[in-house]
Design a protein around this motif. Structure first.
Motif, PDB file in Angstrom:
ATOM      1  N   GLN A   1       7.211  -2.141  -1.119  1.00 34.49           N
ATOM      2  CA  GLN A   1       6.359  -2.316  -2.290  1.00 34.49           C
ATOM      3  C   GLN A   1       4.976  -2.826  -1.874  1.00 34.49           C
ATOM      4  O   GLN A   1       3.965  -2.373  -2.384  1.00 34.49           O
ATOM      5  CB  GLN A   1       7.010  -3.278  -3.292  1.00 34.49           C
ATOM      6  CG  GLN A   1       6.202  -3.495  -4.550  1.00 34.49           C
ATOM      7  CD  GLN A   1       6.010  -2.214  -5.351  1.00 34.49           C
ATOM      8  OE1 GLN A   1       6.847  -1.311  -5.316  1.00 34.49           O
ATOM      9  NE2 GLN A   1       4.895  -2.102  -6.034  1.00 34.49           N
ATOM     10  N   CYS A   2       4.968  -3.763  -0.928  1.00 33.86           N
ATOM     11  CA  CYS A   2       3.697  -4.308  -0.438  1.00 33.86           C
ATOM     12  C   CYS A   2       2.845  -3.192   0.167  1.00 33.86           C
ATOM     13  O   CYS A   2       1.658  -3.098  -0.102  1.00 33.86           O
ATOM     14  CB  CYS A   2       3.970  -5.404   0.588  1.00 33.86           C
ATOM     15  SG  CYS A   2       2.466  -6.032   1.372  1.00 33.86           S
ATOM     16  N   ARG A   3       3.470  -2.335   0.978  1.00 36.07           N
ATOM     17  CA  ARG A   3       2.726  -1.256   1.632  1.00 36.07           C
ATOM     18  C   ARG A   3       2.181  -0.263   0.605  1.00 36.07           C
ATOM     19  O   ARG A   3       1.031   0.166   0.703  1.00 36.07           O
ATOM     20  CB  ARG A   3       3.612  -0.547   2.650  1.00 36.07           C
ATOM     21  CG  ARG A   3       2.804   0.420   3.512  1.00 36.07           C
ATOM     22  CD  ARG A   3       3.636   1.070   4.553  1.00 36.07           C
ATOM     23  NE  ARG A   3       4.488   2.043   3.888  1.00 36.07           N
ATOM     24  CZ  ARG A   3       5.508   2.650   4.475  1.00 36.07           C
ATOM     25  NH1 ARG A   3       5.826   2.358   5.707  1.00 36.07           N
ATOM     26  NH2 ARG A   3       6.215   3.523   3.832  1.00 36.07           N
ATOM     27  N   ASN A   4       2.986   0.101  -0.397  1.00 36.94           N
ATOM     28  CA  ASN A   4       2.518   1.020  -1.435  1.00 36.94           C
ATOM     29  C   ASN A   4       1.357   0.432  -2.225  1.00 36.94           C
ATOM     30  O   ASN A   4       0.393   1.131  -2.540  1.00 36.94           O
ATOM     31  CB  ASN A   4       3.669   1.398  -2.371  1.00 36.94           C
ATOM     32  CG  ASN A   4       4.674   2.306  -1.688  1.00 36.94           C
ATOM     33  OD1 ASN A   4       4.367   2.957  -0.705  1.00 36.94           O
ATOM     34  ND2 ASN A   4       5.883   2.326  -2.212  1.00 36.94           N
ATOM     35  N   THR A   5       1.447  -0.856  -2.539  1.00 36.78           N
ATOM     36  CA  THR A   5       0.362  -1.538  -3.251  1.00 36.78           C
ATOM     37  C   THR A   5      -0.899  -1.533  -2.400  1.00 36.78           C
ATOM     38  O   THR A   5      -2.001  -1.248  -2.888  1.00 36.78           O
ATOM     39  CB  THR A   5       0.773  -2.981  -3.602  1.00 36.78           C
ATOM     40  OG1 THR A   5       1.957  -2.938  -4.401  1.00 36.78           O
ATOM     41  CG2 THR A   5      -0.325  -3.703  -4.354  1.00 36.78           C
ATOM     42  N   CYS A   6      -0.748  -1.846  -1.124  1.00 34.84           N
ATOM     43  CA  CYS A   6      -1.883  -1.852  -0.197  1.00 34.84           C
ATOM     44  C   CYS A   6      -2.528  -0.467  -0.120  1.00 34.84           C
ATOM     45  O   CYS A   6      -3.756  -0.339  -0.190  1.00 34.84           O
ATOM     46  CB  CYS A   6      -1.414  -2.297   1.189  1.00 34.84           C
ATOM     47  SG  CYS A   6      -2.675  -2.190   2.482  1.00 34.84           S
TER      48      CYS A   6
ATOM     49  N   ASN B   1      -2.421   1.970  -2.334  1.00 32.75           N
ATOM     50  CA  ASN B   1      -3.072   2.296  -3.609  1.00 32.75           C
ATOM     51  C   ASN B   1      -4.374   1.526  -3.786  1.00 32.75           C
ATOM     52  O   ASN B   1      -5.368   2.089  -4.247  1.00 32.75           O
ATOM     53  CB  ASN B   1      -2.135   2.024  -4.789  1.00 32.75           C
ATOM     54  CG  ASN B   1      -1.023   3.047  -4.869  1.00 32.75           C
ATOM     55  OD1 ASN B   1      -1.178   4.181  -4.440  1.00 32.75           O
ATOM     56  ND2 ASN B   1       0.106   2.642  -5.413  1.00 32.75           N
ATOM     57  N   GLN B   2      -4.384   0.248  -3.430  1.00 35.57           N
ATOM     58  CA  GLN B   2      -5.584  -0.568  -3.612  1.00 35.57           C
ATOM     59  C   GLN B   2      -6.687  -0.191  -2.633  1.00 35.57           C
ATOM     60  O   GLN B   2      -7.856  -0.167  -2.989  1.00 35.57           O
ATOM     61  CB  GLN B   2      -5.250  -2.051  -3.455  1.00 35.57           C
ATOM     62  CG  GLN B   2      -4.481  -2.625  -4.614  1.00 35.57           C
ATOM     63  CD  GLN B   2      -4.105  -4.088  -4.392  1.00 35.57           C
ATOM     64  OE1 GLN B   2      -4.206  -4.605  -3.285  1.00 35.57           O
ATOM     65  NE2 GLN B   2      -3.651  -4.733  -5.455  1.00 35.57           N
ATOM     66  N   ASN B   3      -6.324   0.087  -1.391  1.00 31.92           N
ATOM     67  CA  ASN B   3      -7.333   0.350  -0.354  1.00 31.92           C
ATOM     68  C   ASN B   3      -7.734   1.810  -0.226  1.00 31.92           C
ATOM     69  O   ASN B   3      -8.850   2.107   0.213  1.00 31.92           O
ATOM     70  CB  ASN B   3      -6.840  -0.163   0.997  1.00 31.92           C
ATOM     71  CG  ASN B   3      -6.755  -1.668   1.031  1.00 31.92           C
ATOM     72  OD1 ASN B   3      -7.683  -2.351   0.644  1.00 31.92           O
ATOM     73  ND2 ASN B   3      -5.628  -2.186   1.473  1.00 31.92           N
TER      74      ASN B   3
ATOM     75  N   CYS C   1      -1.716  -0.877   6.559  1.00 27.19           N
ATOM     76  CA  CYS C   1      -1.001  -1.558   5.475  1.00 27.19           C
ATOM     77  C   CYS C   1       0.311  -2.167   5.962  1.00 27.19           C
ATOM     78  O   CYS C   1       0.722  -3.222   5.476  1.00 27.19           O
ATOM     79  CB  CYS C   1      -0.762  -0.602   4.308  1.00 27.19           C
ATOM     80  SG  CYS C   1      -2.297  -0.285   3.380  1.00 27.19           S
TER      81      CYS C   1
ATOM     82  N   CYS D   1       1.122  -6.105   5.612  1.00 22.74           N
ATOM     83  CA  CYS D   1       2.314  -6.586   4.901  1.00 22.74           C
ATOM     84  C   CYS D   1       3.196  -7.457   5.802  1.00 22.74           C
ATOM     85  O   CYS D   1       3.797  -8.422   5.331  1.00 22.74           O
ATOM     86  CB  CYS D   1       3.112  -5.408   4.337  1.00 22.74           C
ATOM     87  SG  CYS D   1       2.238  -4.614   2.948  1.00 22.74           S
TER      88      CYS D   1
ATOM     89  N   GLU E   1       1.556 -10.836   5.796  1.00 20.10           N
ATOM     90  CA  GLU E   1       1.853 -11.567   4.553  1.00 20.10           C
ATOM     91  C   GLU E   1       3.279 -12.107   4.581  1.00 20.10           C
ATOM     92  O   GLU E   1       3.528 -13.228   4.162  1.00 20.10           O
ATOM     93  CB  GLU E   1       1.679 -10.632   3.342  1.00 20.10           C
ATOM     94  CG  GLU E   1       0.264 -10.436   2.928  1.00 20.10           C
ATOM     95  CD  GLU E   1       0.164  -9.573   1.684  1.00 20.10           C
ATOM     96  OE1 GLU E   1       1.144  -9.486   0.900  1.00 20.10           O
ATOM     97  OE2 GLU E   1      -0.908  -8.964   1.485  1.00 20.10           O
TER      98      GLU E   1
END
Length: 108
Positions: free
Chosen positions: A2-7, A9-11, A97, A101, A104
């Protein structure tokens, strides 16, 4: 994950979606490569058969088909370049990403 997908999408936003579609390892990329190979092979055989025909009309048809075949060759080359660029972009984006992640996760 989930962290990688968010990264991503955001970047990278829509750019990563485009890269996923153009990549030679995607389903669309594989199907496009196969379809183009099959069409090029059939067109080549038909064009050569017509070009060596004794009929002027068939010869002209063969000439047009060979021109279309030349276009397919250029299109395939352009898609290969775009696919290679997209694949490299994907590797870089996913790598970045993934590292972000993990960082993090370790800091938690």
């Amino acid at each position: 994950m989930q962290c990688r997908n968010t990264c991503l999408n955001q970047n990278y936003g829509e750019t990563i979606v485009w890269a996923n579609r153009v990549s030679p390892l995607s389903v669309q990329g594989v199907l496009t490569n196969e379809a183009t190979e099959i069409l090029s092979d059939r067109l080549s055989k038909e064009a050569n058969r017509n070009a060596w025909s004794h009929s002027k009309e068939a010869f002209e048809t063969g000439k047009r088909q060979l021109g279309l075949l030349k276009f397919f060759g250029r299109f395939n080359a352009a898609m290969a370049v775009a696919g290679a660029g997209a694949f490299g972009f994907q590797v870089g984006a996913v790598g970045y990403c993934s590292v972000e992640c993990v960082g993090e996760f370790l800091n938690e």
